[in-house]
Design a protein around this motif. Sequence first.
Motif, PDB file in Angstrom:
ATOM      1  N   THR A 100      48.877  40.538  20.876  1.00 61.16           N
ATOM      2  CA  THR A 100      48.063  40.544  22.097  1.00 61.16           C
ATOM      3  C   THR A 100      49.089  40.773  23.245  1.00 61.16           C
ATOM      4  O   THR A 100      50.092  40.114  23.184  1.00 61.16           O
ATOM      5  CB  THR A 100      47.256  39.629  22.357  1.00 61.16           C
ATOM      6  OG1 THR A 100      47.690  38.358  22.289  1.00 61.16           O
ATOM      7  CG2 THR A 100      46.014  39.528  21.374  1.00 61.16           C
ATOM      8  N   THR A 101      48.686  41.079  24.338  1.00 65.16           N
ATOM      9  CA  THR A 101      49.388  41.302  25.517  1.00 65.16           C
ATOM     10  C   THR A 101      49.153  40.067  26.331  1.00 65.16           C
ATOM     11  O   THR A 101      48.279  39.376  25.918  1.00 65.16           O
ATOM     12  CB  THR A 101      49.137  42.560  26.489  1.00 65.16           C
ATOM     13  OG1 THR A 101      47.844  42.146  26.830  1.00 65.16           O
ATOM     14  CG2 THR A 101      49.500  43.705  25.740  1.00 65.16           C
ATOM     15  N   PHE A 102      50.161  39.559  27.334  1.00 64.90           N
ATOM     16  CA  PHE A 102      49.770  38.683  28.006  1.00 64.90           C
ATOM     17  C   PHE A 102      48.385  38.559  28.803  1.00 64.90           C
ATOM     18  O   PHE A 102      47.681  37.471  28.658  1.00 64.90           O
ATOM     19  CB  PHE A 102      51.059  38.479  29.245  1.00 64.90           C
ATOM     20  CG  PHE A 102      50.888  37.339  29.966  1.00 64.90           C
ATOM     21  CD1 PHE A 102      51.293  36.013  29.410  1.00 64.90           C
ATOM     22  CD2 PHE A 102      50.599  37.145  31.262  1.00 64.90           C
ATOM     23  CE1 PHE A 102      51.481  34.995  29.885  1.00 64.90           C
ATOM     24  CE2 PHE A 102      50.612  36.078  31.972  1.00 64.90           C
ATOM     25  CZ  PHE A 102      50.955  34.827  31.410  1.00 64.90           C
ATOM     26  N   GLU A 103      47.784  39.556  29.016  1.00 66.00           N
ATOM     27  CA  GLU A 103      46.524  39.862  29.653  1.00 66.00           C
ATOM     28  C   GLU A 103      45.420  39.364  28.594  1.00 66.00           C
ATOM     29  O   GLU A 103      44.538  38.565  29.054  1.00 66.00           O
ATOM     30  CB  GLU A 103      46.216  41.263  30.401  1.00 66.00           C
ATOM     31  CG  GLU A 103      45.081  41.285  30.826  1.00 66.00           C
ATOM     32  CD  GLU A 103      44.694  42.802  31.534  1.00 66.00           C
ATOM     33  OE1 GLU A 103      43.693  43.034  31.686  1.00 66.00           O
ATOM     34  OE2 GLU A 103      45.686  43.730  31.496  1.00 66.00           O
ATOM     35  N   ASN A 104      45.575  39.826  27.495  1.00 64.29           N
ATOM     36  CA  ASN A 104      44.608  39.253  26.439  1.00 64.29           C
ATOM     37  C   ASN A 104      44.792  37.987  26.123  1.00 64.29           C
ATOM     38  O   ASN A 104      43.880  37.274  25.704  1.00 64.29           O
ATOM     39  CB  ASN A 104      44.624  40.450  25.352  1.00 64.29           C
ATOM     40  CG  ASN A 104      44.148  41.721  25.335  1.00 64.29           C
ATOM     41  OD1 ASN A 104      43.216  41.626  26.139  1.00 64.29           O
ATOM     42  ND2 ASN A 104      44.620  42.601  24.531  1.00 64.29           N
ATOM     43  N   ARG A 105      45.937  37.353  26.266  1.00 66.95           N
ATOM     44  CA  ARG A 105      46.049  35.791  25.868  1.00 66.95           C
ATOM     45  C   ARG A 105      45.257  35.042  26.786  1.00 66.95           C
ATOM     46  O   ARG A 105      44.613  33.904  26.567  1.00 66.95           O
ATOM     47  CB  ARG A 105      47.471  35.674  26.178  1.00 66.95           C
ATOM     48  CG  ARG A 105      47.967  34.144  26.220  1.00 66.95           C
ATOM     49  CD  ARG A 105      49.271  33.905  26.695  1.00 66.95           C
ATOM     50  NE  ARG A 105      49.690  32.501  26.694  1.00 66.95           N
ATOM     51  CZ  ARG A 105      50.973  32.097  27.078  1.00 66.95           C
ATOM     52  NH1 ARG A 105      51.686  32.800  26.840  1.00 66.95           N
ATOM     53  NH2 ARG A 105      51.056  30.775  27.322  1.00 66.95           N
ATOM     54  N   VAL A 106      44.927  35.598  28.142  1.00 66.01           N
ATOM     55  CA  VAL A 106      44.014  35.115  28.891  1.00 66.01           C
ATOM     56  C   VAL A 106      42.761  34.883  28.580  1.00 66.01           C
ATOM     57  O   VAL A 106      41.862  33.890  28.658  1.00 66.01           O
ATOM     58  CB  VAL A 106      44.273  35.541  30.658  1.00 66.01           C
ATOM     59  CG1 VAL A 106      43.284  35.029  31.395  1.00 66.01           C
ATOM     60  CG2 VAL A 106      45.652  35.428  31.059  1.00 66.01           C
ATOM     61  N   ARG A 107      42.439  35.910  27.765  1.00 68.04           N
ATOM     62  CA  ARG A 107      40.803  36.085  27.456  1.00 68.04           C
ATOM     63  C   ARG A 107      40.747  35.049  26.330  1.00 68.04           C
ATOM     64  O   ARG A 107      39.610  34.683  26.222  1.00 68.04           O
ATOM     65  CB  ARG A 107      40.582  37.532  27.026  1.00 68.04           C
ATOM     66  CG  ARG A 107      40.751  38.691  28.056  1.00 68.04           C
ATOM     67  CD  ARG A 107      40.284  39.872  27.477  1.00 68.04           C
ATOM     68  NE  ARG A 107      39.125  40.148  27.090  1.00 68.04           N
ATOM     69  CZ  ARG A 107      38.913  40.954  26.459  1.00 68.04           C
ATOM     70  NH1 ARG A 107      39.313  42.106  25.784  1.00 68.04           N
ATOM     71  NH2 ARG A 107      37.172  41.259  26.005  1.00 68.04           N
ATOM     72  N   PHE A 108      41.678  34.832  25.723  1.00 69.35           N
ATOM     73  CA  PHE A 108      41.624  33.815  24.395  1.00 69.35           C
ATOM     74  C   PHE A 108      41.247  32.429  25.035  1.00 69.35           C
ATOM     75  O   PHE A 108      40.502  31.727  24.638  1.00 69.35           O
ATOM     76  CB  PHE A 108      42.851  33.825  23.672  1.00 69.35           C
ATOM     77  CG  PHE A 108      42.817  34.636  22.488  1.00 69.35           C
ATOM     78  CD1 PHE A 108      42.330  34.470  21.355  1.00 69.35           C
ATOM     79  CD2 PHE A 108      43.563  35.956  22.536  1.00 69.35           C
ATOM     80  CE1 PHE A 108      42.265  35.327  20.170  1.00 69.35           C
ATOM     81  CE2 PHE A 108      43.486  36.869  21.414  1.00 69.35           C
ATOM     82  CZ  PHE A 108      42.881  36.667  20.399  1.00 69.35           C
ATOM     83  N   ASP A 109      42.280  32.197  26.285  1.00 70.74           N
ATOM     84  CA  ASP A 109      42.010  30.932  26.849  1.00 70.74           C
ATOM     85  C   ASP A 109      40.753  30.655  27.638  1.00 70.74           C
ATOM     86  O   ASP A 109      40.292  29.701  27.644  1.00 70.74           O
ATOM     87  CB  ASP A 109      43.193  30.938  27.960  1.00 70.74           C
ATOM     88  CG  ASP A 109      44.445  30.674  27.385  1.00 70.74           C
ATOM     89  OD1 ASP A 109      44.527  30.410  26.414  1.00 70.74           O
ATOM     90  OD2 ASP A 109      45.487  30.927  27.992  1.00 70.74           O
TER      91      ASP A 109
END
Length: 232
Positions: free
Chosen positions: A194-203
């Motif tokens: 995942t990109t850094f942006e999608n990492r936010v969605r996991f959080d």
Amino acid sequence: MAFNEVDFVGQPVSTNWNLRETSPRLGARIYRRFGKRLLDIFLAVLLMPAILPVIAVIWLLVRADGGAAVFTQDRVGKNGKIFKCYKFRSMVVDAEAVLEKMCETDPKVAHEWYTYNKLSHDPRITRIGAIIRKTSLDELPQIFNVLKGDMSLVGPRPFLPSQKSAYDAVGGKAYYDFRPGVTGAWQVFGRNDTTFENRVRFDEAYGKSASLLGDMSLIVRTGSAVLLRTGA
């Protein structure tokens, strides 16, 4: 509404761990406020006799090249507080300066770093560093961050202060409600994809679903990932 990792990475993932977009129940709220910290302390103390000998061996191996074995790096913690995160050094000495020069001289490297906050082929990684990164053993010193109360065993992965504006720009809010985790949903399900942006969605998803059973599931999955050497 229930959703799982397929929503984040764009492809099916074999898992039964669902992230529920609902308000936490009373039991989950009590766990987050009191039980999560108690679990951290209990498991950290329980694991310490097994972890300390491994830490000692890795310390000697990393230290053999003359550089410091453990380094500290500022990370953003709960409520935005900055803390010192411990980690075994897996890169050459002065790795940050080397990265800065690489980004200045190679646009492809700069693009990959600013998009993913990692490099698929990072020449700064040492031989022993490659091994401990692949097995996630480079993060073992973070057990002391857990004992100090800077981190939790499970939670959003900590990011750098320099990444805060990028994190906030894509709507990251749940991160600040938790102690950053040694492992977490992004660590288990998405760190290679995942990109850094999608990492936010996991959080954000973790913020809506954190519970005792969910945390225990992530701890078990992390152990499996380490044994299967699927780390990054």
